[in-house]
Scaffold this motif. Sequence first.
Motif, mmCIF file in Angstrom:
data_model
loop_
_atom_site.group_PDB
_atom_site.id
_atom_site.type_symbol
_atom_site.label_atom_id
_atom_site.label_comp_id
_atom_site.label_asym_id
_atom_site.label_seq_id
_atom_site.Cartn_x
_atom_site.Cartn_y
_atom_site.Cartn_z
ATOM 1 N N TRP A 51 6.126 -4.927 -14.436
ATOM 2 C CA TRP A 51 6.359 -5.727 -13.232
ATOM 3 C C TRP A 51 5.045 -6.108 -12.555
ATOM 4 N N ALA B 123 8.572 -0.028 -16.930
ATOM 5 C CA ALA B 123 9.040 -1.156 -16.122
ATOM 6 C C ALA B 123 8.096 -1.474 -14.969
ATOM 7 N N ASP C 196 7.774 -2.318 -25.371
ATOM 8 C CA ASP C 196 8.604 -2.110 -24.191
ATOM 9 C C ASP C 196 7.871 -1.167 -23.231
#
Length: 421
Positions: A397, A393, A390
């Motif tokens: 992206w 972000a 994970d």
Amino acid sequence: MSPRRAALVAAVLLTAALAVVIAVRTPWVVLPTPPGGHAPVDPTAGLSPDQLDRAESFAAALRPASLASLVLGLVVAGVFGLTRLGARLVRAVAAPFGGGWVWQVLLGVVALSLIGRLLTLPLSAYGEVVRHRYGLSTRSWGLWLRDVAVSFGINTGLTALTVLVLIWLARRAPRTWWAWAGAGAAGLVVVGSFLWPVLIEPAFNRFTPMAAGQLRSDLLHVAEENGTPVQDVLVSDASRRTTALNAYVSGFGSTRRIVVYDTVLDRLPDDQIESIVAHELGHVAADDVLTGTLTGALGTGAGVAALGWLLGSARLLRRAGADSPGDPRVVPLLLFLFALGTLVSTPVQNVVSRHIEARADVHALDLTADPDAFVAMQRDLAVTNLAEPDPPALWQWFFGSHPTTAQRVALAQDWTRLGNR
């Protein structure tokens, strides 16, 4: 209509066509919502704390160098492309050979590319040190230098020929050069998709037919069941360079083949290997390579038309020390615009790629009906390839071409809850 305005109109129309193809061909929704909603995404993807710490430590060591290399390369290209320094360099390197425009173009590309590569080489070497430290790279430094040299030679040679043709067209057809160049570049994208597996891949790896046995038979059977028969199943000697795990399908028609890293054969059980190959066959079944070729051709055509508009700016040309698009002193500006265009297009390409990869994951689940093998394979890939399940972000992206491991595990859970569809 002026040539510059015509180039702008063409760029806008081709970009619009590209947007339509992306909108129509991208699988924005790959699975319906299961009863009760989608499975929550576990950021650990089921990895142990030690495995998570190792992946995060690897990323923390490598990521700053990767960003620094990207920024440094763009800054160097900008310094030469947006000042007269690049124009002077182009003339200087060609002077011993008579200073003709062809020599200026070819030697200018080589010199500018070499400077950029040498300046970022320490960062690349540091990245290789990190990969060695974490056991991901098995390359000797001699092989690493050989790979750097081969990659540089191929990329620089192709770039030099491309720029030479662009400037030749600009000298022969000053008003319409961008149209001819755009059409030619789009055609080369199509040809390159067919020739890549037989010309470029062998420059870095050796491929041998997989030994006859149950796994080879199973993979050929999966391809037949998929409706996309392949010509061969090959094993790549990837272990000469890395411990990473991978497999893929490349080529069209008579050149289509399944390629499996030898590291995969050493590390994964047959059911996980079949799951990887089923994913890759999903790309074939959905004609993803053909779609990618079409979008690449449209994007390249739009980019060249945009070049026609940008290089029609007298102000920009003066800043670069060039008189016209056919002036060889425009080479540094072209290289900078190439680099900038690549950077700007990266997040767009990756947004599309993540959805396409998710569809291929669903195809693998449908084809094998084995979500347990799929999840185990994703976790093994993450552990071996030191991939954060994970990642941040913003990083995902911009740079993430595939869904995260955590997202792929959740997708398999959704597929199972839908009753194997």
